[in-house]
Write an enzyme that holds these catalytic residues in place. Structure first.
Site, short mmCIF file in Angstrom:
data_model
loop_
_atom_site.label_atom_id
_atom_site.label_comp_id
_atom_site.label_asym_id
_atom_site.label_seq_id
_atom_site.Cartn_x
_atom_site.Cartn_y
_atom_site.Cartn_z
CG ASN A 212 -1.71 3.83 -3.68
OD1 ASN A 212 -1.91 5.00 -3.36
ND2 ASN A 212 -0.78 3.48 -4.56
CG ASP A 281 5.08 -1.91 -5.10
OD1 ASP A 281 5.98 -1.14 -5.49
OD2 ASP A 281 4.74 -2.02 -3.91
N PRO A 307 7.89 -0.53 -12.96
CG PRO A 307 8.13 1.35 -14.31
CD PRO A 307 7.21 0.20 -14.03
CG ASP A 308 12.04 0.95 -7.32
OD1 ASP A 308 12.01 2.20 -7.20
OD2 ASP A 308 12.24 0.18 -6.36
CB ILE A 309 9.87 5.90 -10.15
CG1 ILE A 309 8.68 5.38 -10.95
CG2 ILE A 309 10.28 7.30 -10.61
CD1 ILE A 309 7.38 6.13 -10.71
CG PHE A 326 8.66 9.26 2.07
CD1 PHE A 326 8.15 9.69 3.27
CD2 PHE A 326 9.12 10.21 1.17
CE1 PHE A 326 8.09 11.04 3.58
CE2 PHE A 326 9.06 11.56 1.46
CZ PHE A 326 8.54 11.98 2.67
CE LYS A 340 11.29 -0.28 1.21
NZ LYS A 340 10.03 -0.12 1.81
CE LYS A 344 12.92 1.32 -3.44
NZ LYS A 344 11.56 1.47 -3.91
N1 CTP Z 1 9.10 3.91 -5.13
C1 CTP Z 1 9.25 4.21 -6.47
N2 CTP Z 1 8.80 3.33 -7.42
C2 CTP Z 1 8.22 2.16 -7.05
C3 CTP Z 1 8.06 1.85 -5.68
C4 CTP Z 1 8.52 2.74 -4.74
O1 CTP Z 1 9.77 5.28 -6.81
N3 CTP Z 1 7.78 1.33 -7.99
C5 CTP Z 1 9.64 4.84 -4.12
C6 CTP Z 1 8.59 5.43 -3.21
O2 CTP Z 1 8.12 6.67 -3.71
C7 CTP Z 1 9.35 5.59 -1.90
C8 CTP Z 1 10.35 4.43 -1.93
O3 CTP Z 1 10.50 4.10 -3.30
O4 CTP Z 1 10.10 6.77 -1.85
C9 CTP Z 1 9.98 3.24 -1.12
O5 CTP Z 1 8.66 2.85 -1.39
P1 CTP Z 1 7.98 1.60 -0.64
O6 CTP Z 1 6.62 1.40 -1.23
O7 CTP Z 1 8.12 1.75 0.84
O8 CTP Z 1 8.96 0.44 -1.05
P2 CTP Z 1 9.00 -0.67 -2.13
O9 CTP Z 1 10.19 -0.45 -3.00
O10 CTP Z 1 7.68 -0.81 -2.83
O11 CTP Z 1 9.34 -1.92 -1.26
P3 CTP Z 1 8.41 -2.85 -0.33
O12 CTP Z 1 7.03 -2.80 -0.92
O13 CTP Z 1 9.08 -4.17 -0.45
O14 CTP Z 1 8.51 -2.30 1.05
#
Ligand code: CTP
Length: 414
Positions: A212, A281, A307-309, A326, A340, A344
């Site tokens: 990205n 993602d 994984p969503d960190i 963010f 969010k 989170k």
């Molecule tokens: N983030 C993370 N791990 C992921 C995705 C996101 O830690 N796999 C963190 C990003 O660093 C940011 C926040 O979560 O601080 C939100 O990221 P964003 O890309 O806006 O949200 P998503 O959870 O991916 O949701 P969506 O794509 O549905 O908006």
């Protein structure tokens, strides 16, 4: 009562800019605050502001050329460089910033910049395209990495008719930074800040990846601000353009899984976590072991969720830990950020608009809202990422100082 700059010796370097007249106000406020000020005007600065005005305000001879007044200019610039507690460069032109970054010493000001060990504070002023030019940005990054400080520029209507970042920031903001640099306080001393930054590269085969556009500029600005406030800073960074500050510990990763592993390993020792990375993602289910050969047929890749960190660590956050995230949104920024926040378990979400001019990936500025539990969203004006980092840490500091035991889970779904 002694002023905020009492007994401090400041060199005020002025370069050619329509904003040079504001140097008089700066000099006058510094003198009022107790400083001894020596003004140095480059040749171009003298086209905009008179040395006599600055002499009148500071009560000291202004320096206008290398070989003008002093009996021994070689020695004099070294003496002033040693004498100074701070070099304030305001307004600082693109040319001065370039020369300082390259170590060019072709006049009194640039020569003494090489000779001094005093902190340098640049307040840039230039056309927005000059400011945004990669050469200027690289020079600012070089100086920042070497420990120089920058304040501004501001965004707005410029003398040339353009509208954008490049305007000399308000003198009050410059003076505030001077005060902080001369009387450093380190409110985050002893705190450990962990920042994720940059992009992820998810491999397709040994030579290709899915990635990205994150430049890592926001992560870098946050790391610099945390260091300025005295924190110990670790940045877990994916691929990025913006150089990271030397004083931060950098952990380089490529994929989201590697980023999670690096964050997890440091989580227990973290006081403040900031998720600034644009985490991928999805990843390719089974990356190919060998380079894929183009055979003309359709190639289908299966993507599986990463994984969503932030959520992963957010859900095990202790009451003494703070987590900031963010939300990059193309619409409904505040509503999506609020979602969010709870999903989170963030204590603060910086909602920023992407897909609009001057905000989001790769830009130097951001349009953002600060969203925290139980509070109305704070809308911020378009500002540089550095300025946004200052605002984010101001909020974090309030949370740190308000309670040694910040509020626990905010309605997180587990
Ligand atoms: N983030 C993370 N791990 C992921 C995705 C996101 O830690 N796999 C963190 C990003 O660093 C940011 C926040 O979560 O601080 C939100 O990221 P964003 O890309 O806006 O949200 P998503 O959870 O991916 O949701 P969506 O794509 O549905 O908006």
């Amino acid at each position: 009562m002694p002023g905020p700059y009492a007994d401090k010796e400041i060199v005020l370097g002025i370069t050619g800019s329509i904003a040079a007249y504001k140097a008089c106000e700066l000099a006058s406020r510094l003198v009022e605050g107790g400083a001894t000020v020596r003004a140095v005007l480059t040749g171009a600065a003298q086209e905009f502001v008179g040395a006599a005005s600055l002499e009148g305000i500071t009560g000291n001879p202004a320096i206008t050329s290398m070989f003008g007044q002093a009996t021994n200019p070689e020695i004099e610039h070294i003496a002033v460089a040693r004498w100074a507690d701070l070099f304030l460069l305001a307004p600082a032109s693109a040319n001065l910033i370039a020369k300082a970054a390259q170590g060019i010493a072709d006049d009194w000001l640039t020569t003494s910049l090489l000779a001094t060990r005093a902190p340098l504070l640049f307040a840039p002023a230039m056309n927005m395209h000059m400011y945004a030019h990669p050469a200027t940005q690289a020079n600012i990054a070089t100086l920042t990495e070497r420990g120089a400080h920058f304040v501004g520029p501001d965004s707005g209507a410029l003398a040339c008719g353009d509208v954008g970042p490049g305007r000399l920031i308000d003198p009050a903001a410059i003076l505030e930074r001077v005060r902080v640099l001369l009387n450093p306080v380190h409110p985050l001393a002893g705190k450990r800040v962990l920042i994720t930054s940059g992009a992820n590269h998810e491999p397709v085969d040994p030579v290709r990846f899915i990635g990205n556009r994150s430049s890592g500029k926001m992560g870098r600005a946050l790391a610099l601000e945390a260091l300025r406030q005295g924190a110990e800073v670790t940045v877990v960074t994916g691929p990025h353009e913006a150089p990271l500050p030397r004083d931060a510990q950098s952990i380089h990763v490529e994929t989201a899984a590697e980023m999670l592993e690096a964050v997890e390993a440091r989580w227990n020792d973290t006081d403040i976590f900031i998720a600034a990375a644009a985490v991928a993602d999805y990843r390719v289910d089974r990356p190919m072991a060998e380079k894929h050969k183009r055979d003309g047929s359709v190639l289908t890749l299966t993507l599986v969720p990463n994984p969503d960190i932030a959520r992963h660590v957010g859900l095990k956050k202790r009451a003494d830990q703070i987590s900031v995230g963010f939300a990059a949104e193309t619409h409904d920024a505040v509503r999506n950020a609020t979602d969010k926040l709870s999903r989170k378990n963030f204590d603060l979400v910086v909602a920023n608009e992407v897909g609009v001019a001057e905000s989001g990936f790769g830009t130097d500025t951001n349009k953002a809202w600060l969203v925290a539990p139980g509070m109305e969203a704070e809308e911020l004006p378009l500002m540089t990422k550095d300025a946004l980092a200052v605002r984010i840490f101001a909020r974090i500091l309030t949370a740190v100082t308000a309670s040694p035991d910040p509020s626990p889970v905010h309605g997180a779904s587990r």
